[in-house]
Design a protein around this motif. Sequence first.
Motif, mmCIF file in Angstrom:
data_model
loop_
_atom_site.group_PDB
_atom_site.id
_atom_site.type_symbol
_atom_site.label_atom_id
_atom_site.label_comp_id
_atom_site.label_asym_id
_atom_site.label_seq_id
_atom_site.Cartn_x
_atom_site.Cartn_y
_atom_site.Cartn_z
ATOM 1 N N ALA A 33 28.544 75.413 -95.534
ATOM 2 C CA ALA A 33 29.970 75.380 -95.213
ATOM 3 C C ALA A 33 30.426 73.979 -94.803
ATOM 4 C CB ALA A 33 30.280 76.384 -94.118
ATOM 5 N N SER A 34 29.536 73.224 -94.163
ATOM 6 C CA SER A 34 29.929 71.898 -93.676
ATOM 7 C C SER A 34 29.572 70.774 -94.638
ATOM 8 C CB SER A 34 29.259 71.624 -92.326
ATOM 9 O OG SER A 34 27.864 71.476 -92.507
ATOM 10 N N LEU A 35 28.907 71.088 -95.709
ATOM 11 C CA LEU A 35 28.422 70.050 -96.612
ATOM 12 C C LEU A 35 29.536 69.506 -97.499
ATOM 13 C CD1 LEU A 35 25.947 68.505 -97.637
ATOM 14 C CD2 LEU A 35 25.642 70.303 -99.310
ATOM 15 N N LEU A 36 29.659 68.186 -97.489
ATOM 16 C CA LEU A 36 30.579 67.525 -98.413
ATOM 17 C C LEU A 36 29.990 67.603 -99.816
ATOM 18 C CD1 LEU A 36 31.160 64.257 -96.346
ATOM 19 C CD2 LEU A 36 32.691 66.226 -96.477
ATOM 20 N N HIS A 37 30.795 67.742 -100.815
ATOM 21 C CA HIS A 37 30.357 67.713 -102.211
ATOM 22 C C HIS A 37 29.337 68.817 -102.522
ATOM 23 C CE1 HIS A 37 32.403 63.891 -102.311
ATOM 24 N NE2 HIS A 37 31.587 63.406 -101.386
ATOM 25 N N ILE A 38 29.535 70.006 -101.999
ATOM 26 C CA ILE A 38 28.583 71.097 -102.227
ATOM 27 C C ILE A 38 28.411 71.384 -103.718
ATOM 28 C CG2 ILE A 38 30.321 72.918 -101.904
ATOM 29 C CD1 ILE A 38 26.628 73.170 -100.907
ATOM 30 N N GLU A 39 29.486 71.288 -104.480
ATOM 31 C CA GLU A 39 29.379 71.553 -105.909
ATOM 32 C C GLU A 39 28.509 70.505 -106.593
ATOM 33 O OE1 GLU A 39 32.461 71.232 -104.412
ATOM 34 O OE2 GLU A 39 32.909 73.367 -104.190
ATOM 35 N N ASP A 40 28.699 69.237 -106.207
ATOM 36 C CA ASP A 40 27.895 68.156 -106.785
ATOM 37 C C ASP A 40 26.418 68.333 -106.437
ATOM 38 O OD1 ASP A 40 30.198 66.972 -107.798
ATOM 39 O OD2 ASP A 40 30.440 65.654 -106.063
ATOM 40 N N LEU A 41 26.144 68.708 -105.207
ATOM 41 C CA LEU A 41 24.760 68.911 -104.782
ATOM 42 C C LEU A 41 24.138 70.094 -105.517
ATOM 43 C CD1 LEU A 41 22.487 67.908 -103.001
ATOM 44 C CD2 LEU A 41 23.308 69.454 -101.209
ATOM 45 N N SER A 42 24.923 71.119 -105.738
ATOM 46 C CA SER A 42 24.433 72.289 -106.466
ATOM 47 C C SER A 42 24.049 71.915 -107.903
ATOM 48 C CB SER A 42 25.504 73.381 -106.469
ATOM 49 O OG SER A 42 25.064 74.506 -107.169
ATOM 50 N N VAL A 43 24.892 71.121 -108.541
ATOM 51 C CA VAL A 43 24.610 70.674 -109.913
ATOM 52 C C VAL A 43 23.352 69.811 -109.940
ATOM 53 C CG1 VAL A 43 25.444 69.195 -111.793
ATOM 54 C CG2 VAL A 43 26.986 70.850 -110.728
ATOM 55 N N LEU A 44 23.248 68.883 -108.993
ATOM 56 C CA LEU A 44 22.079 68.003 -108.944
ATOM 57 C C LEU A 44 20.803 68.787 -108.640
ATOM 58 C CD1 LEU A 44 23.497 64.857 -107.120
ATOM 59 C CD2 LEU A 44 22.705 65.011 -109.492
ATOM 60 N N THR A 45 20.913 69.811 -107.818
ATOM 61 C CA THR A 45 19.748 70.641 -107.508
ATOM 62 C C THR A 45 19.245 71.342 -108.766
ATOM 63 O OG1 THR A 45 20.517 70.998 -105.254
ATOM 64 C CG2 THR A 45 18.928 72.574 -106.108
ATOM 65 N N GLU A 46 20.160 71.894 -109.536
ATOM 66 C CA GLU A 46 19.775 72.543 -110.791
ATOM 67 C C GLU A 46 19.186 71.529 -111.771
ATOM 68 O OE1 GLU A 46 23.024 74.848 -112.337
ATOM 69 O OE2 GLU A 46 23.248 75.952 -110.446
ATOM 70 N N GLU A 47 19.777 70.348 -111.824
ATOM 71 C CA GLU A 47 19.277 69.283 -112.706
ATOM 72 C C GLU A 47 17.860 68.874 -112.294
ATOM 73 O OE1 GLU A 47 20.509 64.710 -113.883
ATOM 74 O OE2 GLU A 47 22.069 66.043 -113.086
ATOM 75 N N TYR A 48 17.642 68.756 -110.987
ATOM 76 C CA TYR A 48 16.325 68.381 -110.466
ATOM 77 C C TYR A 48 15.281 69.439 -110.801
ATOM 78 C CZ TYR A 48 12.678 67.307 -107.028
ATOM 79 O OH TYR A 48 11.480 67.040 -106.420
ATOM 80 N N GLU A 49 15.618 70.700 -110.569
ATOM 81 C CA GLU A 49 14.669 71.776 -110.860
ATOM 82 C C GLU A 49 14.328 71.824 -112.351
ATOM 83 O OE1 GLU A 49 16.512 75.279 -109.243
ATOM 84 O OE2 GLU A 49 15.894 74.793 -107.202
ATOM 85 N N ALA A 50 15.328 71.645 -113.204
ATOM 86 C CA ALA A 50 15.090 71.635 -114.650
ATOM 87 C C ALA A 50 14.229 70.443 -115.045
ATOM 88 C CB ALA A 50 16.422 71.607 -115.402
ATOM 89 N N ASP A 51 14.480 69.292 -114.426
ATOM 90 C CA ASP A 51 13.703 68.098 -114.731
ATOM 91 C C ASP A 51 12.248 68.260 -114.294
ATOM 92 O OD1 ASP A 51 14.125 65.499 -115.978
ATOM 93 O OD2 ASP A 51 13.553 64.641 -114.040
ATOM 94 N N ALA A 105 7.230 64.556 -109.253
ATOM 95 C CA ALA A 105 8.553 64.237 -108.711
ATOM 96 C C ALA A 105 8.975 62.809 -109.037
ATOM 97 C CB ALA A 105 8.580 64.470 -107.207
ATOM 98 N N ARG A 106 8.017 61.910 -109.178
ATOM 99 C CA ARG A 106 8.362 60.507 -109.449
ATOM 100 C C ARG A 106 9.148 60.355 -110.749
ATOM 101 N NH1 ARG A 106 2.939 60.936 -110.654
ATOM 102 N NH2 ARG A 106 2.374 60.390 -112.776
ATOM 103 N N LEU A 107 8.957 61.276 -111.685
ATOM 104 C CA LEU A 107 9.692 61.210 -112.945
ATOM 105 C C LEU A 107 11.158 61.620 -112.768
ATOM 106 C CD1 LEU A 107 6.978 62.719 -115.324
ATOM 107 C CD2 LEU A 107 7.504 60.303 -114.911
ATOM 108 N N SER A 108 11.468 62.235 -111.646
ATOM 109 C CA SER A 108 12.837 62.683 -111.367
ATOM 110 C C SER A 108 13.536 61.788 -110.348
ATOM 111 C CB SER A 108 12.799 64.128 -110.839
ATOM 112 O OG SER A 108 12.179 64.986 -111.760
ATOM 113 N N LYS A 109 13.012 60.599 -110.107
ATOM 114 C CA LYS A 109 13.553 59.712 -109.076
ATOM 115 C C LYS A 109 15.045 59.441 -109.226
ATOM 116 C CE LYS A 109 13.044 55.621 -106.346
ATOM 117 N NZ LYS A 109 14.066 56.102 -105.455
ATOM 118 N N PRO A 110 15.580 59.206 -110.409
ATOM 119 C CA PRO A 110 17.034 58.964 -110.494
ATOM 120 C C PRO A 110 17.858 60.140 -109.948
ATOM 121 C CG PRO A 110 15.966 58.259 -112.514
ATOM 122 C CD PRO A 110 14.920 58.987 -111.707
#
Length: 96
Positions: free
Chosen positions: A11-29, A54-59
């Motif tokens: 609830a307090s997180l800024l950019h929750i949608e962006d973080l959600s997208v990046l989390t999915e991108e990270y898991e897929a990577d 994880a090092r391959l997902s550094k970006p």
Amino acid sequence: RELLNFPLSKASLLHIEDLSVLTEEYEADLENNKKRVTTNSERSGEIVQDFYFARLSKPILDKIDTLLAEHYGFTQEELDFIINYDIKYRMGDELN
């Protein structure tokens, strides 16, 4: 697993949608870069293990760090420290 247990209020997180997208991108990577190894053991039979790099997902991790730094109000210097500190752990021998 780590993200689910991280003490962070959605609830307090800024950019929750962006973080959600990046989390999915990270898991897929992570899944795309994993290495599956199968070995045979006399006692246990066939053993299948997945190794994640994880090092391959550094970006992607750097983007996540940037969003979290903004949420916590870190300075640019603090963010740079976080991103550069873990380079040796995420990148390993690739730096040499």
